[in-house]
Design a protein around this motif. Structure first.
Motif, PDB file in Angstrom:
ATOM      1  N   LYS A 188      -0.342  -2.283  -6.380  1.00 17.31           N
ATOM      2  CA  LYS A 188      -1.689  -2.132  -6.962  1.00 17.31           C
ATOM      3  C   LYS A 188      -2.277  -3.491  -7.324  1.00 17.31           C
ATOM      4  O   LYS A 188      -3.450  -3.763  -7.049  1.00 17.31           O
ATOM      5  N   ASN A 189      -1.471  -4.362  -7.944  1.00 20.21           N
ATOM      6  CA  ASN A 189      -1.975  -5.687  -8.299  1.00 20.21           C
ATOM      7  C   ASN A 189      -2.330  -6.495  -7.059  1.00 20.21           C
ATOM      8  O   ASN A 189      -3.329  -7.239  -7.052  1.00 20.21           O
ATOM      9  N   LEU A 190      -1.516  -6.364  -6.010  1.00 16.13           N
ATOM     10  CA  LEU A 190      -1.790  -7.092  -4.776  1.00 16.13           C
ATOM     11  C   LEU A 190      -3.088  -6.609  -4.144  1.00 16.13           C
ATOM     12  O   LEU A 190      -3.900  -7.418  -3.679  1.00 16.13           O
ATOM     13  N   SER A 191      -3.312  -5.302  -4.129  1.00 17.63           N
ATOM     14  CA  SER A 191      -4.560  -4.777  -3.565  1.00 17.63           C
ATOM     15  C   SER A 191      -5.758  -5.264  -4.373  1.00 17.63           C
ATOM     16  O   SER A 191      -6.805  -5.597  -3.808  1.00 17.63           O
ATOM     17  N   ASP A 192      -5.611  -5.343  -5.705  1.00 21.54           N
ATOM     18  CA  ASP A 192      -6.687  -5.876  -6.550  1.00 21.54           C
ATOM     19  C   ASP A 192      -6.981  -7.334  -6.198  1.00 21.54           C
ATOM     20  O   ASP A 192      -8.141  -7.742  -6.104  1.00 21.54           O
ATOM     21  N   ASP A 193      -5.917  -8.127  -6.010  1.00 18.04           N
ATOM     22  CA  ASP A 193      -6.087  -9.543  -5.664  1.00 18.04           C
ATOM     23  C   ASP A 193      -6.822  -9.709  -4.340  1.00 18.04           C
ATOM     24  O   ASP A 193      -7.550 -10.693  -4.137  1.00 18.04           O
ATOM     25  N   LEU A 194      -6.624  -8.760  -3.433  1.00 14.53           N
ATOM     26  CA  LEU A 194      -7.258  -8.826  -2.115  1.00 14.53           C
ATOM     27  C   LEU A 194      -8.653  -8.216  -2.112  1.00 14.53           C
ATOM     28  O   LEU A 194      -9.339  -8.225  -1.090  1.00 14.53           O
ATOM     29  N   GLY A 195      -9.071  -7.660  -3.254  1.00 13.36           N
ATOM     30  CA  GLY A 195     -10.387  -7.056  -3.343  1.00 13.36           C
ATOM     31  C   GLY A 195     -10.494  -5.715  -2.659  1.00 13.36           C
ATOM     32  O   GLY A 195     -11.577  -5.333  -2.184  1.00 13.36           O
ATOM     33  N   LEU A 196      -9.385  -4.980  -2.610  1.00 13.82           N
ATOM     34  CA  LEU A 196      -9.340  -3.684  -1.943  1.00 13.82           C
ATOM     35  C   LEU A 196      -8.832  -2.623  -2.915  1.00 13.82           C
ATOM     36  O   LEU A 196      -8.075  -2.930  -3.837  1.00 13.82           O
ATOM     37  N   THR A 197      -9.239  -1.386  -2.683  1.00 11.72           N
ATOM     38  CA  THR A 197      -8.620  -0.289  -3.418  1.00 11.72           C
ATOM     39  C   THR A 197      -7.235  -0.052  -2.828  1.00 11.72           C
ATOM     40  O   THR A 197      -6.965  -0.438  -1.682  1.00 11.72           O
ATOM     41  N   PRO A 198      -6.306   0.567  -3.569  1.00  5.70           N
ATOM     42  CA  PRO A 198      -4.987   0.853  -3.016  1.00  5.70           C
ATOM     43  C   PRO A 198      -5.048   1.647  -1.707  1.00  5.70           C
ATOM     44  O   PRO A 198      -4.256   1.395  -0.783  1.00  5.70           O
ATOM     45  N   VAL A 199      -5.987   2.597  -1.611  1.00  3.39           N
ATOM     46  CA  VAL A 199      -6.108   3.395  -0.381  1.00  3.39           C
ATOM     47  C   VAL A 199      -6.574   2.535   0.786  1.00  3.39           C
ATOM     48  O   VAL A 199      -6.022   2.624   1.901  1.00  3.39           O
ATOM     49  N   GLN A 200      -7.575   1.670   0.541  1.00  4.63           N
ATOM     50  CA  GLN A 200      -8.048   0.769   1.600  1.00  4.63           C
ATOM     51  C   GLN A 200      -6.941  -0.177   2.048  1.00  4.63           C
ATOM     52  O   GLN A 200      -6.741  -0.403   3.248  1.00  4.63           O
ATOM     53  N   PHE A 201      -6.240  -0.725   1.065  1.00  2.00           N
ATOM     54  CA  PHE A 201      -5.171  -1.670   1.379  1.00  2.00           C
ATOM     55  C   PHE A 201      -4.082  -1.001   2.210  1.00  2.00           C
ATOM     56  O   PHE A 201      -3.628  -1.537   3.222  1.00  2.00           O
ATOM     57  N   THR A 202      -3.656   0.187   1.793  1.00  2.00           N
ATOM     58  CA  THR A 202      -2.603   0.885   2.513  1.00  2.00           C
ATOM     59  C   THR A 202      -3.027   1.180   3.952  1.00  2.00           C
ATOM     60  O   THR A 202      -2.253   0.986   4.892  1.00  2.00           O
ATOM     61  N   ARG A 203      -4.262   1.618   4.121  1.00  2.31           N
ATOM     62  CA  ARG A 203      -4.740   1.946   5.461  1.00  2.31           C
ATOM     63  C   ARG A 203      -4.815   0.703   6.350  1.00  2.31           C
ATOM     64  O   ARG A 203      -4.362   0.715   7.501  1.00  2.31           O
ATOM     65  N   LYS A 204      -5.383  -0.385   5.830  1.00  2.00           N
ATOM     66  CA  LYS A 204      -5.522  -1.611   6.622  1.00  2.00           C
ATOM     67  C   LYS A 204      -4.162  -2.225   6.952  1.00  2.00           C
ATOM     68  O   LYS A 204      -3.935  -2.715   8.059  1.00  2.00           O
TER      69      LYS A 204
END
Length: 272
Positions: A188-204
Motif C-alpha cells: 500500500k505504501n509503495l502504491s502511494d509513493d507511485l501515485g496509484l491506488t492499490p488496485v491500479q498498482f496491482t493491475r499495472k
C-alpha cells in the motif's frame, strides 16, 4: 569528462576482513580512505552514509565512498565481509579517483536477486580470506568483480525490461527487490509513493511482470528462505526475521503451502 556508468568500471580489490557473529562496532562512525563494501551473510545493521540510510540484512551489499562518514549500528549479531577497494575503468584499466567521475555509482544498499551465486562467491571468499599470496589476491579480485557484474546485469534488466513498456513498473520492481525483506515494507505504501491506488498498482504490475506485487514479493522472500535453509544453520525464527516474515511459525506455514514441503524436511535434504 562524463561520469562513468556503473557498468563501465570494475572494483579493484585491496584488502578485506571477515567478521563472524559481531555484536557491536568498535566505532559507530568511521571514515575510510578507499571505497568499502559491507557484504552481509547473517544479521542486521542500520547504516547512514550521507543521504543514504537503511537496513542491511543477509544478502545485502552496502557501499560507502571514501572520506564520507559511515554511521552504523548492529541490530542483530552480524557476520559480514568488509572489503576495501578502488574503482578501475574497464576501457583504460586506470584507477578512477575523482569522485565527480563516480557520481553514478550507487551509495548505500544494493540487493541481488541471484542469492545462490552470491552465496557461492561468499563461500570462496571465506576460504581465501587468510591467503595473501598474489594468486589468492587475484582470485579475490575476480570474485569481487563477479559480484559487481552480477549487480550490473540485474540493474540493466530492470532499466530495460524486455516485456514491460511501463517505466513506473520498473521502478516498482526495483523497490520491491530492495525493500521486501524489511518489516516496514508495505505494498500500500509503495502504491502511494507511485501515485496509484492499490488496485491500479496491482493491475499495472501484473500486466508488466505477470504476477501481482504481493505474489512477486512473496516469491523473493521464499527464495531467500530456501537459500538460508539450505546454506546456513540459522534457527527458523532468525531466517524469518531475515526474510521479512513476522515469525518462524508463519514462515513454516507459507513455505509448506507454497512448496509442499516442511522447512525441516527441506533443510534436511540439503544438509546431508
Amino acid at each position: 569528462m562524463n561520469p562513468y556508468s556503473a557498468d563501465s568500471v570494475l572494483p579493484h580489490y585491496l584488502q578485506s576482513m571477515y567478521w563472524t557473529n559481531k555484536d557491536n562496532f568498535l566505532l559507530s562512525v568511521d571514515i575510510y580512505s578507499n571505497w568499502i563494501l559491507f557484504a552481509v551473510e547473517e544479521g542486521i545493521f542500520e547504516f547512514e552514509i550521507g543521504e543514504a540510510k537503511g537496513i542491511g540484512r543477509a544478502g545485502d551489499l552496502v557501499l560507502s565512498p571514501p572520506y564520507i562518514p559511515f554511521r552504523r549500528k548492529i541490530i542483530q549479531n552480524l557476520t559480514f565481509f568488509s572489503i576495501n577497494f578502488q574503482w578501475k575503468s574497464m576501457a583504460e584499466q586506470k584507477t578512477v579517483a575523482d569522485p565527480r567521475l563516480l557520481s553514478q555509482i550507487p551509495i548505500g544498499k544494493i540487493s541481488l536477486r541471484n542469492n545462490e551465486r552470491l552465496i557461492s562467491n561468499y563461500d570462496y571468499l571465506r576460504k581465501l580470506q587468510n591467503n595473501h599470496d598474489p594468486t589468492s589476491i587475484h582470485r579475490k579480485n575476480h570474485l569481487l568483480n563477479d559480484i559487481w557484474l552480477l549487480y550490473c546485469l540485474e540493474a540493466d534488466n530492470l532499466k530495460q525490461p524486455k516485456w514491460s513498456p511501463n517505466p513506473l513498473m520498473s521502478i516498482a520492481l526495483k523497490q520491491i527487490n530492495e525493500k521486501c525483506f524489511e518489516y516496514s515494507f508495505c505494498i500500500k505504501n509503495l502504491s502511494d509513493d507511485l501515485g496509484l491506488t492499490p488496485v491500479q498498482f496491482t493491475r499495472k504490475f501484473k500486466t508488466a511482470w505477470g504476477m501481482t506485487p504481493s505474489e512477486y514479493a512473496m516469491e523473493l522472500k521464499i527464495d531467500r528462505a530456501k537459500h538460508l535453509l539450505a546454506e546456513s544453520t540459522l534457527p527458523l525464527q532468525k531466517i524469518a526475521d531475515l526474510c521479512g516474515f513476522e515469525n518462524g511459525n508463519y514462515l513454516s506455514r507459507i513455505f509448506s503451502k507454497k512448496l509442499n514441503i516442511q522447512t525441516t524436511d527441506y533443510r534436511r535434504l540439503h544438509h546431508r
